[in-house]
Design an enzyme around this catalytic site. Structure first.
Site, PDB file in Angstrom:
ATOM      1  N   GLU A  89       0.819  -1.212   0.000  1.00 41.04           N
ATOM      2  CA  GLU A  89       0.000   0.000   0.000  1.00 41.04           C
ATOM      3  C   GLU A  89       0.858   1.269   0.000  1.00 41.04           C
ATOM      4  O   GLU A  89       0.611   2.199  -0.748  1.00 41.04           O
ATOM      5  CB  GLU A  89      -0.915  -0.041   1.232  1.00 41.04           C
ATOM      6  N   ASP A  90       1.887   1.295   0.858  1.00 41.79           N
ATOM      7  CA  ASP A  90       2.585   2.558   1.124  1.00 41.79           C
ATOM      8  C   ASP A  90       4.016   2.663   0.597  1.00 41.79           C
ATOM      9  O   ASP A  90       4.638   3.703   0.737  1.00 41.79           O
ATOM     10  CB  ASP A  90       2.662   2.803   2.644  1.00 41.79           C
TER      11      ASP A  90
END
Ligand code: MN
Length: 735
Positions: A89-90
């Site tokens: 995700e990051d």
């Protein structure tokens, strides 16, 4: 800001070692190597990121992994996934990278977790829509849910550094979705903590007040608990038990909830704490040992028999096992005593994952069964447009109050509290639900709307002719039954709509109107409907009569309606009722309830009113009425006595007649409630149908009721006139 990088490095390692100590079930070399690898990947990936608190980001995945290991009790795969849960995700890491390094299972779980974060990020879209998506993702692998809950728990624990707005959003989401989910999965302590933390941010004043009051009363409580436990302790020791006794304080949230529900101050919540007795007991003696402890407790204190709960013989659906008794203390205070074994205690705190540890009660297959059921509901619901309705239905499945009922063979089913015979039918099988006519509960015939109670034995009566009806939705509380009924109604509606479309198309052709979507929409909007499907359906069921076509012009095949005319819909509700009335004229009483059963008269003996009769529950054809002198009677009565129900023709004065009442009044809160209360409770009148319309503060209601005679009807109307806000009550003639 001056950051001591060396100190941070040390702290990261310290936290990592803490995680390793917590991984009780990952002791092999391979497991350890895998966790190390995941840690290194996550550390590297997040190295330039910081949390809102200013701390290195890696603190978060380590903490989540630790919750997963220590507080939920999951194994290596879940720990690895927790460490990696924010990487895709990051950071620059891709799902492919994860799959190459850790295999398919891990990447699948990470994928699920990533999807959820993406949904959560869309800040301005409708929340319910997002929840729907989240739930759909969650059902892929149960570890996705568990890690997501751990992630949420850590975020809640560190919510202080967020902006107020964000705090509120996250806290209410938690209360709405994650706490019930945690509860359903048996994660009791996590559920309580999530609730308490949510309250802390949504209602800070109430939260602080309760915390303060709990603190202040702590010393008194401890003294009380010690004094109360002393004789029990001695007796348990004498009998050779290994045990611990704790005083368990209720969570802040549940105290708050009780205060709110009962509208009482903190001081009046009498069960702020419970005494918990946890014993060491070998598996084969658990149950008898717990009852021995119960016997010791009640030697000293008088139990309240109404409040004995045995969740050892019949555990809750989320796996909870315990024996609860409420006893009177010497000071006259009721005290709840919870008796359980170490194993039960761990299961109660940590839920399903703890079951795996004890490798019994096939918890995994129970959980699987639950997931299959949830998935079914989700997939069905995903087709529906209305997300809010969907969430409501789904949440019904998370509620804690539940009942257990039995089939005639003794199979047990858990259902939500308030579940009816119809809910039960849908839980046995969709087809059983669709054709449900009624049920026999503990041998007694009851209608489909009958509310079940724990311990009931239920046998469903079906008929091939029976079909799901709109008002069934009012009779069910479980998500499963609701979604199945909706699905059936929708299909039925589609079928009818086809006929309606054919009718409209004929009319259009006749008028020279082209069969275009635009023309359908013109008419749809005119009748204030949303889709042409609704329009076709209303035509099919004669709610819209094409003979009364609205004033219009046709230009080059285009339908143009003359403005400022009112849509007239046929009121067929009452015609339907008349038809039904025709059928119930030859009033027959079956079982205890007269209006709710369909029956047919047996061809072999053709009974007529006045004959002595009985009802026979056939397998495919509902209830058949036979004369007691029927040539088949002896055989039926002797061989199938359990399928026979009492039936008799009613005497003239008991026959109910259908009458219509029109009520107009001021549209104010509670008035409809008051009206229906008078009709059904006070005068015990059976309602056939009720409809209310309101416009500019004035409502108009039409109620069809069964009454015995005009005196009965006049009496009812008099009572209704007395309701505050009612302007006019009149009888409708020629309905
Ligand atoms: Mn996270």
């Amino acid at each position: 800001m001056n950051i001591d990088l060396e100190a941070e490095k040390k702290e990261i390692l310290r936290q990592y070692r803490g995680l390793l100590r917590a991984t009780k079930y990952s002791k092999s070399k391979e497991d350890k190597a895998l966790i190390r690898k995941a840690f290194n990947v996550a550390l590297e990936a997040h190295k330039d990121q910081r949390r809102k608190t200013g701390e290195p980001y890696i603190y978060h995945p380590i903490a989540v992994a630790r919750i997963v290991a220590e507080e939920i009790g999951l194994g290596t795969t879940a720990i690895v996934c927790a460490l990696l849960h924010d990487t895709v995700e990051d950071t620059d890491i891709t799902l492919d990278d994860i799959e190459k390094m850790f295999g398919q299972k891990v990447s699948q779980i990470i994928d699920g977790l990533t999807k959820i974060s993406e949904i959560e990020d869309i800040s301005n879209s409708i929340q319910a829509e997002n929840f729907k998506k989240i739930l759909l993702t969650l059902s892929e692998d149960v570890r996705v849910i568990l890690i997501k809950i751990a992630d949420r728990l850590h975020n809640m624990r560190t919510l202080d550094s967020m902006k107020r707005e964000k705090q509120l959003k996250i806290a209410s989401e938690t209360l709405f979705l994650y706490a019930p989910l945690a509860h359903r999965l048996g994660l009791h302590s996590i559920k309580s903590e999530l609730e308490d933390l949510s309250l802390k941010y949504t209602e800070p004043e109430a939260y602080n007040e309760i915390v303060q009051k709990l603190k202040k009363s702590q010393a008194v409580r401890t003294r009380f608990i010690n004094k109360f436990s002393l004789p029990i302790k001695k007796a348990l020791e004498e009998q050779g038990f290994k045990f611990t006794i704790k005083g368990r304080t209720k969570s802040v949230y549940s105290i708050w909830n009780k205060m709110k529900k009962k509208q009482i101050p903190f001081e009046e919540v009498y069960d702020v704490f419970a005494i918990r007795i946890i014993i060491d007991s070998p598996p084969e003696r658990e149950k008898s040992d717990c009852w021995r402890v119960y016997s010791i407790v009640t030697d000293f204190y008088q139990p309240n028999p109404d409040r004995l709960r045995d969740w050892i013989s019949i555990p809750k659906a989320n796996g909870y096992e315990s024996l609860h008794a409420t006893v009177m203390s010497p000071t006259g205070k009721w005290v709840e005593v919870q008796i359980r074994t170490t194993r039960m205690d761990e299961v109660a705190e940590k839920g399903f994952a703890a079951h795996w540890k004890y490798k019994e009660n096939n918890a995994e297959s129970q959980l699987d069964a639950w997931l299959v059921q949830i998935r079914e509901i989700l997939e069905q619901a995903a087709k529906d447009e209305n997300a809010i309705e969907f969430i409501d239905d789904f949440k019904l499945n998370l509620f804690d109050d539940e009942i257990f009922v039995f089939t005639p063979k003794g199979d047990m089913y858990n259902l939500a509290k308030g579940a009816t015979a119809l809910d039960f039918a849908f839980h046995i099988h969709t087809q059983v639900g669709y054709h449900c006519m009624g049920a026999k509960v503990n041998g007694k015939l009851v209608p489909i709307s009958h509310k079940l109670r724990s311990g009931d034995q239920v046998e469903i009566i079906t008929s091939k002719k029976q079909k799901p009806k709109e008002d069934w939705l009012k009779y069910v509380v479980t998500g499963r039954a609701k979604s199945k009924i909706k699905q059936a109604l929708k299909e039925h509606k589609k079928e009818l709509a086809k006929e309606g479309k054919a009718m409209l198309d004929r009319k259009f052709k006749h008028m020279g109107v082209h069969l275009t979507e635009e023309n359908y929409m013109t008419l749809t909007k005119f009748y204030k409907l949303t889709t042409p499907l609704d329009l076709f359906y209303q035509i099919a069921i004669s709610k819209i009569n094409l003979h009364h076509f609205p004033k219009h012009e046709v230009k080059l095949g285009k339908l143009i309606l003359v403005k400022e005319q009112k849509a007239v819909k046929e009121n067929n509700d009452f015609k339907d009722i008349l038809k039904i009335k025709g059928k119930t004229d030859d009033t027959l009483v079956i079982g205890e309830d007269m209006q709710k059963f369909d029956y047919t008269l047996a061809k072999c003996c053709n009974p007529i009113p006045g004959d002595e009769v009985f009802g026979f529950i056939t397998i495919n054809d509902g209830i058949k009425i036979h004369k007691t002198t029927c040539p088949n009677a002896v055989q039926l009565l002797s061989n199938y006595a359990y399928r026979v129900v009492k039936a008799r023709w009613t005497s003239q004065e008991q026959i109910a007649f259908l009458a219509g009442i029109k009520i107009t009044g001021l549209d104010k809160v509670g008035i409809v409630n008051e009206i229906t209360r008078i009709i059904s409770n006070e005068l015990n009148v059976n309602m056939r149908s009720i409809s209310f319309d309101s416009n500019d503060g004035i409502f108009e209601g039409k109620i069809m009721v069964f009454v015995h005679d005009t005196f009965h009807l006049d009496n009812l109307m008099k009572k209704l006139r007395n309701v505050e806000g009612v302007i006019q009550v009149m009888r409708i003639e020629n309905v």
